[in-house]
Design a protein around this motif. Structure first.
Motif, PDB file in Angstrom:
ATOM      1  N   LEU A 252      37.114  51.329  53.990  1.00 52.81           N
ATOM      2  CA  LEU A 252      37.306  50.144  53.292  1.00 52.81           C
ATOM      3  C   LEU A 252      38.008  50.169  51.847  1.00 52.81           C
ATOM      4  N   GLU A 253      37.802  51.232  51.409  1.00 48.97           N
ATOM      5  CA  GLU A 253      38.473  51.490  49.979  1.00 48.97           C
ATOM      6  C   GLU A 253      40.160  51.648  50.408  1.00 48.97           C
ATOM      7  N   ASN A 254      40.316  52.313  51.296  1.00 45.70           N
ATOM      8  CA  ASN A 254      41.800  52.619  51.255  1.00 45.70           C
ATOM      9  C   ASN A 254      42.608  51.772  52.349  1.00 45.70           C
ATOM     10  N   SER A 255      41.856  50.914  53.017  1.00 46.59           N
ATOM     11  CA  SER A 255      42.371  50.095  54.034  1.00 46.59           C
ATOM     12  C   SER A 255      43.646  49.242  53.296  1.00 46.59           C
ATOM     13  N   SER A 256      44.627  49.130  53.833  1.00 42.34           N
ATOM     14  CA  SER A 256      45.663  48.282  53.511  1.00 42.34           C
ATOM     15  C   SER A 256      45.353  46.779  53.679  1.00 42.34           C
ATOM     16  N   ILE A 257      44.299  46.509  54.533  1.00 43.49           N
ATOM     17  CA  ILE A 257      43.970  45.149  54.711  1.00 43.49           C
ATOM     18  C   ILE A 257      42.777  44.941  53.595  1.00 43.49           C
ATOM     19  N   GLY A 258      42.814  43.608  52.936  1.00 45.25           N
ATOM     20  CA  GLY A 258      41.819  43.349  51.988  1.00 45.25           C
ATOM     21  C   GLY A 258      40.391  43.258  52.864  1.00 45.25           C
ATOM     22  N   MET A 259      39.355  43.961  52.063  1.00 44.74           N
ATOM     23  CA  MET A 259      38.043  43.816  52.759  1.00 44.74           C
ATOM     24  C   MET A 259      36.992  43.614  51.593  1.00 44.74           C
ATOM     25  N   ALA A 260      35.954  42.724  52.006  1.00 41.05           N
ATOM     26  CA  ALA A 260      35.216  42.622  51.211  1.00 41.05           C
ATOM     27  C   ALA A 260      33.839  42.237  51.688  1.00 41.05           C
ATOM     28  N   LEU A 261      32.755  42.588  50.873  1.00 40.62           N
ATOM     29  CA  LEU A 261      31.445  42.069  51.446  1.00 40.62           C
ATOM     30  C   LEU A 261      30.974  41.134  50.622  1.00 40.62           C
ATOM     31  N   VAL A 262      30.630  40.002  51.357  1.00 36.35           N
ATOM     32  CA  VAL A 262      30.186  38.917  50.756  1.00 36.35           C
ATOM     33  C   VAL A 262      28.819  38.344  50.957  1.00 36.35           C
ATOM     34  N   ALA A 263      28.119  38.098  50.051  1.00 33.03           N
ATOM     35  CA  ALA A 263      26.736  37.903  49.948  1.00 33.03           C
ATOM     36  C   ALA A 263      26.468  36.233  50.545  1.00 33.03           C
ATOM     37  N   ARG A 264      25.384  35.912  51.186  1.00 38.90           N
ATOM     38  CA  ARG A 264      25.222  34.710  52.056  1.00 38.90           C
ATOM     39  C   ARG A 264      25.379  33.538  50.969  1.00 38.90           C
ATOM     40  N   ASN A 265      25.554  33.670  49.605  1.00 37.08           N
ATOM     41  CA  ASN A 265      26.069  32.719  48.692  1.00 37.08           C
ATOM     42  C   ASN A 265      27.508  32.425  48.550  1.00 37.08           C
ATOM     43  N   GLY A 266      28.207  33.281  49.045  1.00 39.59           N
ATOM     44  CA  GLY A 266      29.431  33.365  48.766  1.00 39.59           C
ATOM     45  C   GLY A 266      29.965  34.409  47.664  1.00 39.59           C
ATOM     46  N   LYS A 267      29.174  34.933  46.973  1.00 38.89           N
ATOM     47  CA  LYS A 267      29.402  36.005  45.825  1.00 38.89           C
ATOM     48  C   LYS A 267      29.985  37.200  46.586  1.00 38.89           C
ATOM     49  N   PHE A 268      31.142  37.791  46.048  1.00 37.48           N
ATOM     50  CA  PHE A 268      31.657  39.094  46.365  1.00 37.48           C
ATOM     51  C   PHE A 268      30.767  40.285  46.088  1.00 37.48           C
ATOM     52  N   MET A 269      30.419  40.950  46.846  1.00 38.47           N
ATOM     53  CA  MET A 269      29.347  42.079  46.709  1.00 38.47           C
ATOM     54  C   MET A 269      30.060  43.293  46.471  1.00 38.47           C
ATOM     55  N   ASP A 270      31.293  43.644  47.257  1.00 29.04           N
ATOM     56  CA  ASP A 270      31.931  44.731  47.018  1.00 29.04           C
ATOM     57  C   ASP A 270      33.471  44.378  47.630  1.00 29.04           C
ATOM     58  N   VAL A 271      34.230  44.873  46.906  1.00 26.34           N
ATOM     59  CA  VAL A 271      36.051  44.422  47.394  1.00 26.34           C
ATOM     60  C   VAL A 271      36.709  45.740  47.212  1.00 26.34           C
ATOM     61  N   ASN A 272      37.523  45.797  48.121  1.00 19.54           N
ATOM     62  CA  ASN A 272      38.471  46.932  47.967  1.00 19.54           C
ATOM     63  C   ASN A 272      39.754  46.737  47.137  1.00 19.54           C
ATOM     64  N   THR A 273      40.394  47.873  46.844  1.00 23.40           N
ATOM     65  CA  THR A 273      41.639  47.727  45.848  1.00 23.40           C
ATOM     66  C   THR A 273      42.775  46.614  46.610  1.00 23.40           C
ATOM     67  N   SER A 274      42.944  46.702  47.927  1.00 23.52           N
ATOM     68  CA  SER A 274      43.750  45.937  48.590  1.00 23.52           C
ATOM     69  C   SER A 274      43.759  44.608  48.249  1.00 23.52           C
ATOM     70  N   LEU A 275      42.410  43.882  48.181  1.00 23.64           N
ATOM     71  CA  LEU A 275      42.082  42.710  48.114  1.00 23.64           C
ATOM     72  C   LEU A 275      42.441  42.411  46.641  1.00 23.64           C
ATOM     73  N   CYS A 276      42.124  43.272  45.787  1.00 21.70           N
ATOM     74  CA  CYS A 276      42.376  42.983  44.283  1.00 21.70           C
ATOM     75  C   CYS A 276      43.694  42.940  44.067  1.00 21.70           C
ATOM     76  N   ASN A 277      44.590  43.628  44.749  1.00 22.55           N
ATOM     77  CA  ASN A 277      46.025  43.668  44.673  1.00 22.55           C
ATOM     78  C   ASN A 277      46.430  42.304  45.090  1.00 22.55           C
ATOM     79  N   SER A 278      46.051  41.923  45.929  1.00 22.18           N
ATOM     80  CA  SER A 278      46.354  40.640  46.948  1.00 22.18           C
ATOM     81  C   SER A 278      46.251  39.467  45.935  1.00 22.18           C
TER      82      SER A 278
END
Lengths: 605, 138
Positions: A252-278
């Protein structure tokens, strides 16, 4: 009965006394309670009154009645009704008087309950693979229970030594740790509970849980008691899980693809560096947002709709192309794939989003589209050009061929040949003109890259009007100008002059002779980033339904006017477009024509 | 050859007009030749002839690229004239355009007999007029 005897009867020990005939002589209350009997058994036969008893007890009773002093045993019996009962008993000879045949004292306890617990404990230790051990520091001995031996894969008869106990621990971390723990236990009385690896006698490496509790006496450790549990299976599963979790996290962390764990209400629970960069956000900032916060409003509805289908179980995943806003409110184009993650009860706990940033692709696409448009435009110009060459040059060439044949044709009259000479001159002049027009067109195209400069419109319009003053007066046209002083455009001075000249002379040229006065109005207004220059007249007008698309083509004239060359508007249009502007026309036959030229405004700093 | 046969030249180029007249004279087409500068002028003339109940021209030499109403515009309006009035009118397109799409397009008009690329020469003109019986071969 005396008091002493009565007290005796009230003890919590179930006892009974029988004589040689095996008849009850005496019993405690507890006896009656234990076996559900009442006092009427006195004098009755022991075995007749009692429930089923182990054979061994019967034998022991007989032995004692025959003179054996003491018998005791413990046995289990499965009764007729299927119940298993454990009995502990002690049988003693009661021989007060040598002359009288002795009685027997029987203490009989139902220990089924107690035994069962012991049995279960043993069983559970076996199942849980928990062994026990004890180190006696005074006698310097060590004791291992059978299970402990089994875990160490040593035979039952194995006798452990104090030193060898520790040497089973795997060299390195495990042995160092246990050594330290045991030392601290002996010196300070600290307990331990740890998970370490041992190497069994057969060479297998196992994870064990070792618990030790020192017993201190006057500040000195006298004994350590502990348990020893085989936890290899669980530990390995746990480690594997940890491994999986870690590798998943790493992915998840090192993927070049943006990844996120999203709560049912849409809140980001965890995001990786790639997504932050994007998105240009820090992880902390992103975790304080919901995906709704950063989604383009036009894309939100479909995203939410698909998400609700996911929640309702209508689909297990979805993929869409959507837009986010990054930190600087710029659009980020992504392909989003969302999968539902479920908890142990099968309910959706959160969503796993994969976000592929395709902004650069979209940008490239747009650039490509722009290039395509440019190419198409250029292609159109080329077609136009090809048409000019094929048609206009050819028509002159055809004329020249025809006329020159006349000149050499001696059968023709002298007059005709003379006229032909005049025509030859006209034809070659026409060819010349066409070539110079073509040159003008090519010139505009070549100079498209020329740097645009700031040009004041008002003095330019003034200059043009002075230049054509004679024409204006001759045609009695009234010119009205409304060009504010400070209007500046970005352009090429020579082009702008040529454009204004062309539009104004056209307006004069196509005046309506039926009207009393001919008017031409020149206006300039700023509009956003542009300047709109308009030239309107009350002249003949053009039927745009018929000629609209041809108006700006080369060699198109519509009025049959003597001076019409059909070249002006074509070049005008080319010049305007080369400066990044555009020209439009509105007209009504008999009413007049308005040309609107939109130019780039000069941005003053 | 009938003395009432007339020819239309529809072309805005004075040099071509001059050339056509010279050639027609040379191939001994001795009947009336009328020159028009664009399609509209030619149509107006046709309508006038019909209004007066006169015979329409036997042959029309039609240029394509002209102001006001070009050759295509002329053809589009010409085919709207009732058939019985124009059935004996033959139209030749005479153009400097060598663009195949123009030739292709001209073929789609039934009234167009042929497409002649400028410059038209004496032999071509002779052949056309002979076929129609408008001049006598020698």
């Amino acid at each position: 009965m005396n008091t002493e005897k009565s007290l005796f009867h009230h003890t919590s020990i179930p006892f009974a006394v029988i004589d040689q005939e095996k008849s009850f002589v005496d019993f405690s209350k507890q006896w009656l309670n234990t076996f559900g009997l009442d006092a009427s058994i006195i004098g009755q036969n022991f075995f007749d009154s009692m429930p089923e008893l182990p054979e061994e007890l019967k034998l022991d009773i007989n032995y004692c009645l025959e003179g054996i002093k003491h018998r005791s045993d413990s046995k289990r019996i499965v009764q007729e009704n299927g119940n298993a009962v454990w009995y502990d008993w002690k049988v003693s000879l009661l021989n007060d008087d040598q002359n009288i045949a002795p009685n027997a004292l029987i203490i009989l306890e139902d220990v089924t309950h107690k035994r069962r617990e012991e049995h279960l404990l043993e069983k559970s230790q076996q199942v849980a693979r928990i062994g026990g051990w004890e180190i006696d520091l005074i006698k310097n001995t060590i004791y291992w229970s059978n299970m402990t031996k089994e875990i160490h894969e040593v035979p039952r008869e194995y006798v452990p030594q104090l030193e060898t106990g520790i040497s089973f621990y795997k060299e390195g971390y495990s042995r160092d740790t246990i050594t330290q723990l045991v030392n601290e236990g002996i010196e300070l009385g600290n307990k331990w509970d740890t998970e370490l690896q041992i190497v069994t006698a057969k060479g297998n490496i196992l994870w064990v849980r070792a618990i030790g509790e020192p017993e201190m006496l006057n500040g000195k450790c006298v004994r350590i008691v502990g348990t020893f549990q085989d936890i290899d299976k669980r530990k390995k599963a746990q480690l594997q899980l940890l491994n999986t979790e870690e590798s998943l996290k790493g992915t998840l962390e090192n993927s070049s693809i943006g990844m996120a764990l999203v709560a049912r209400n849409g809140k980001f629970m965890d995001v990786n560096t790639s997504l932050c960069n994007s998105l240009g956000y820090t992880k902390d900032k992103l975790l304080s947002l919901t995906f709704q916060d950063i989604t383009h409003p036009e894309d939100l509805e479909i995203d939410l709709r698909l998400l609700s289908e996911l929640i309702k179980g209508k689909r297990s995943t979805y993929q869409i192309e959507k837009r986010y806003f990054n930190k600087d409110q710029q659009l980020v184009y992504v392909i989003l794939t969302v999968t539902a993650a479920r908890n142990i009860d099968g309910e959706i706990s959160h969503f796993i989003s994969q976000i592929v940033d395709i902004s650069s692709r979209i940008k490239a696409e747009k650039k490509l589209k722009g290039l395509l448009e440019l190419t198409t435009n250029q292609n159109n110009s080329l077609m136009n050009f090809a048409h000019i060459v094929s048609h206009n040059l050819r028509s002159h060439a055809a004329n020249l061929t025809m006329i020159s044949e006349f000149l050499t044709d001696e059968s023709l009259d002298e007059d005709i040949r003379k006229d032909s000479l005049v025509m030859l001159g006209k034809a070659s002049q026409g060819l010349n003109d066409t070539i110079s027009h073509l040159n003008e067109v090519v010139q505009v195209k070549l100079e498209t890259d020329q740097k645009l400069k700031s040009v004041q419109l008002r003095p330019l319009v003034h200059k043009v009007l002075v230049d054509i003053q004679a024409l204006i007066e001759e045609n009695k046209v009234i010119i009205d100008t409304d060009v504010p002083e400070n209007i500046q455009v970005r352009g090429v001075m020579a082009y702008l002059e040529s454009i204004i000249l062309n539009l104004v002379t056209n307006a004069i040229k196509y005046k309506d002779l039926n009207k009393k006065t001919s008017l031409v109005s020149i206006k300039a207004v700023e509009k956003d980033e542009t300047v709109v220059l308009s030239v309107s007249d009350n002249g003949l007008g053009i039927d745009l339904d018929k000629f609209g698309e041809k108006l700006f083509g080369m060699y198109k004239t519509f009025h049959g006017n003597e001076d019409a060359r059909g070249i002006g508007l074509f070049i005008t249009k080319n010049q305007i477009e080369s400066m990044g502007g555009r020209i439009t026309v509105s007209s009504q036959p008999g009413v007049g024509t308005t040309f609107e030229v939109t130019l780039l405004k000069n941005q003053q700093s | 050859m009938n003395s009432s046969d007339i020819a239309f030249i529809v072309d805005d180029d004075p040099i071509h007009q001059f050339g056509m007249k010279v050639l027609l004279k040379k191939v001994k087409f001795s009947n009336e030749v009328l020159v028009f500068h664009n399609g509209q002028e030619a149509l107006d003339a046709l309508i006038r002839l019909m209004d007066k109940g006169k015979k329409l021209p036997s042959i029309i030499f039609l240029d394509l690229n002209m102001p006001i109403k070009d050759g295509w515009g002329f053809l589009d309006d010409f085919v709207k004239i009732p058939h019985q009035n124009r059935e004996k009118v033959v139209v030749y397109v005479v153009s400097s355009s060598i663009n195949p799409s123009d030739q292709e397009k001209a073929k789609n008009y039934e009234v167009v007999s042929d497409y002649i690329i400028k410059p038209i020469d004496e032999n071509q003109l002779t052949k056309v007029l002979e076929e129609m019986g408008l001049i006598n071969s020698l």
